[in-house]
Scaffold this active site. Structure first.
Site, PDB file in Angstrom:
ATOM      1  N   ARG A  58      27.875   8.343   0.973  1.00 41.98           N
ATOM      2  CA  ARG A  58      29.188   8.584   0.602  1.00 41.98           C
ATOM      3  C   ARG A  58      29.901   7.362   0.361  1.00 41.98           C
ATOM      4  O   ARG A  58      30.896   7.345  -0.392  1.00 41.98           O
ATOM      5  CB  ARG A  58      29.960   9.748   1.375  1.00 41.98           C
ATOM      6  CG  ARG A  58      31.164  10.306   1.019  1.00 41.98           C
ATOM      7  CD  ARG A  58      31.513  11.398   1.531  1.00 41.98           C
ATOM      8  NE  ARG A  58      31.488  11.504   3.157  1.00 41.98           N
ATOM      9  CZ  ARG A  58      32.009  11.155   3.916  1.00 41.98           C
ATOM     10  NH1 ARG A  58      32.957  10.248   3.751  1.00 41.98           N
ATOM     11  NH2 ARG A  58      31.784  11.141   5.155  1.00 41.98           N
ATOM     12  N   TYR A 111      40.564  18.152 -22.548  1.00 38.52           N
ATOM     13  CA  TYR A 111      39.408  19.303 -22.247  1.00 38.52           C
ATOM     14  C   TYR A 111      40.117  20.236 -21.193  1.00 38.52           C
ATOM     15  O   TYR A 111      40.991  20.061 -20.392  1.00 38.52           O
ATOM     16  CB  TYR A 111      38.664  18.161 -21.081  1.00 38.52           C
ATOM     17  CG  TYR A 111      37.485  18.998 -20.688  1.00 38.52           C
ATOM     18  CD1 TYR A 111      36.631  19.553 -21.351  1.00 38.52           C
ATOM     19  CD2 TYR A 111      37.488  19.144 -19.248  1.00 38.52           C
ATOM     20  CE1 TYR A 111      35.516  20.158 -20.768  1.00 38.52           C
ATOM     21  CE2 TYR A 111      36.265  19.886 -18.654  1.00 38.52           C
ATOM     22  CZ  TYR A 111      35.401  20.416 -19.369  1.00 38.52           C
ATOM     23  OH  TYR A 111      34.137  21.025 -18.991  1.00 38.52           O
ATOM     24  N   ASP A 184      40.150   9.240 -21.438  1.00 38.87           N
ATOM     25  CA  ASP A 184      39.216   9.934 -21.131  1.00 38.87           C
ATOM     26  C   ASP A 184      38.127   9.431 -22.286  1.00 38.87           C
ATOM     27  O   ASP A 184      38.566   9.831 -23.635  1.00 38.87           O
ATOM     28  CB  ASP A 184      39.192  11.357 -21.255  1.00 38.87           C
ATOM     29  CG  ASP A 184      38.199  11.984 -21.078  1.00 38.87           C
ATOM     30  OD1 ASP A 184      36.974  11.617 -21.562  1.00 38.87           O
ATOM     31  OD2 ASP A 184      38.039  13.138 -20.330  1.00 38.87           O
ATOM     32  N   LYS A 209      27.844  13.978 -20.713  1.00 36.27           N
ATOM     33  CA  LYS A 209      27.703  14.184 -22.147  1.00 36.27           C
ATOM     34  C   LYS A 209      26.958  12.906 -22.811  1.00 36.27           C
ATOM     35  O   LYS A 209      25.796  12.765 -22.559  1.00 36.27           O
ATOM     36  CB  LYS A 209      29.022  13.934 -22.736  1.00 36.27           C
ATOM     37  CG  LYS A 209      30.099  15.092 -21.921  1.00 36.27           C
ATOM     38  CD  LYS A 209      29.725  16.584 -22.154  1.00 36.27           C
ATOM     39  CE  LYS A 209      30.601  17.603 -21.248  1.00 36.27           C
ATOM     40  NZ  LYS A 209      31.899  17.324 -21.153  1.00 36.27           N
TER      41      LYS A 209
HETATM   42  C1  PLP Z   1      33.107  17.400 -20.206  1.00 38.99           C
HETATM   43  C2  PLP Z   1      34.427  16.826 -20.325  1.00 38.99           C
HETATM   44  C3  PLP Z   1      35.051  16.609 -19.153  1.00 38.99           C
HETATM   45  C4  PLP Z   1      34.549  17.272 -17.609  1.00 38.99           C
HETATM   46  O1  PLP Z   1      33.202  16.839 -17.363  1.00 38.99           O
HETATM   47  P1  PLP Z   1      32.184  17.366 -16.423  1.00 38.99           P
HETATM   48  O2  PLP Z   1      31.373  16.318 -16.234  1.00 38.99           O
HETATM   49  O3  PLP Z   1      31.950  18.685 -17.018  1.00 38.99           O
HETATM   50  O4  PLP Z   1      33.065  17.646 -15.071  1.00 38.99           O
HETATM   51  C5  PLP Z   1      35.912  15.859 -19.071  1.00 38.99           C
HETATM   52  N1  PLP Z   1      36.322  15.594 -20.259  1.00 38.99           N
HETATM   53  C6  PLP Z   1      35.963  15.668 -21.431  1.00 38.99           C
HETATM   54  C7  PLP Z   1      36.441  15.166 -22.674  1.00 38.99           C
HETATM   55  C8  PLP Z   1      34.761  16.629 -21.471  1.00 38.99           C
HETATM   56  O5  PLP Z   1      34.077  16.627 -22.567  1.00 38.99           O
END
Ligand code: PLP
Length: 395
Positions: A58, A111, A184, A209
């Protein structure tokens, strides 16, 4: 690897070293919850931070460390921490930076779950959030208060592909000592955009992604100044516990090696698909920053090295047409998520952004007829043929 190696070379080699004991080419999956101390004294030194070394997964794990070094290198940041999901990255950063009485400015197009965290959970801890349209940079200046601690944005935004000028945003924030900027960067991956080089403090990824790229892992990454990453590691991640599993860290290390070849193909495919959609009589509007008539095409060319694989489009017959389209595609897969090798299609208003109230959705451009496509690496002629047969049924 040379210090000035190009991005594609760093994506393959950065952060990794071959195992000295076995000669193994790959970083092993250190599937171990804990690490053995040679003596009580050594254990005490490790806990006191006087001696480097692992303690408990952790708090860190060697497979995770290799991934973090690679990501810090690729984003051009001092340090990185890999976590359980994109949302663990978002919450890990904002909970480390904000406390009761603080104010945050966030984009109005985010998101869906990020929006829910900011709009519903943070106010429970007396943290105030204002959602504003950041495509107009003067709106940001006007929203800053004496207690503003964080400015948070996504560019291109999910799902409408609107852009925020990152250099201007960073310059505004730098006039205020206490403000940390957070971006992000999921839609671009470190290959197509590096916010830190434009003056931004912290970068977040849903590594689920493009970084993973194969639809088989949920994970997140935070990149930023060493001091802040250390705080996040020893507070929100250690004590709330959203850590990455060693196997997932391994999958992301593997995904990053092919990032540039996947995204080169995805960029080419998406451009052709966007042009095809634009000319189809069933399609009303196409949102893709790579198209010269996208209102922020020049900004995209300035701050990105490519336009990415996500396209949003509006059908002439709105919601019903969207539903029919999603039920008649064959190759394109009806699933949320994006950035995979497979082409995925989804309907934000009823799926990823259903948690955002309708009024706010529409104000942010997420209409009921909007369809989001994440273009994959299949042969582009097959992707277009599938969309064509489905769209032709609508006219
Ligand atoms: C999918 C996504 C998230 C969240 O990510 P997870 O891995 O599903 O928790 C945050 N920001 C964007 C732009 C996303 O496409």
């Amino acid at each position: 690897m040379k210090k000035d190696a190009k991005f594609a070379t760093r994506a393959v080699h950065a952060g990794e070293s071959h195992c000295k004991e076995t000669g193994a080419l790959r970083v092993p999956i250190y599937q171990s919850s804990t690490f053995v101390f040679e003596s009580a004294e050594q254990g005490a030194r490790r806990f006191a931070g006087e001696e480097p070394g692992y303690i408990y997964t952790r708090l860190g794990n060697p497979t995770q460390t290799a991934l973090e070094k690679k990501m810090a290198d690729l984003e051009g940041g001092e340090a990185a921490i890999a976590v359980a999901s994109g949302m663990a990255a978002v919450s890990g950063v904002v909970l480390a930076l904000l406390q009761a009485g603080d104010h945050m400015i966030a984009s109005d197009t985010l998101y869906g779950c990020t929006h829910a965290l900011f709009a519903e959970m943070l106010p429970k801890w007396n943290i105030e959030v204002d959602f504003i349209d950041m495509t107009e940079i003067s709106n940001i200046k006007a929203a800053i208060k004496p207690n503003t601690k964080v400015i948070y944005t996504e560019t291109p935004a999910n799902p409408t592909l609107t852009l925020v000028d990152l250099e201007s945003l960073a310059n505004i924030a730098k006039e205020h000592q206490n403000i940390t900027t957070v971006v992000d960067n999921t839609f671009m991956s470190p290959y197509l955009q590096n916010p830190i080089a434009l003056g931004i403090d912290v970068v977040i990824h849903s590594a689920t992604k493009y970084i993973g790229g194969h639809g088989d892992t949920i994970a997140g990454i935070i990149v930023g100044p060493q001091e802040l990453i250390d705080i996040i590691r020893m507070t929100t991640i250690k004590d709330i516990g959203g850590i990455i599993a060693p196997f997932d860290a391994f999958l992301l290390l593997r995904g990053l090696k092919t990032l540039t070849v996947r995204i080169d193909r995805i960029n080419e495919n998406a451009m052709q698909v966007a042009k095809f959609l634009k000319n189809h009589p069933a399609v009303d509007k196409v949102y893709y920053p790579g198209l010269p008539d996208h209102p922020q095409h020049e900004l995209a060319k300035k701050q990105q090295r490519g336009f990415g694989g996500v396209i949003a489009f509006e059908l002439k017959d709105g919601l019903d047409a969207g539903r029919q389209l999603m039920n008649t595609v064959n190759l394109c897969i009806l699933a949320v998520s994006l950035g995979d090798v497979d082409t995925l299609i989804q309907h934000p208003a009823s799926m990823t952004h259903s948690v955002v109230p309708q009024e706010e959705r529409e104000a942010a451009g997420i209409t009921d007829g909007l369809v989001r496509l994440s273009v994959g690496i299949e042969h582009v002629e097959d992707i277009i043929a599938d969309l064509q047969q489905a769209l032709d049924q609508l006219v």
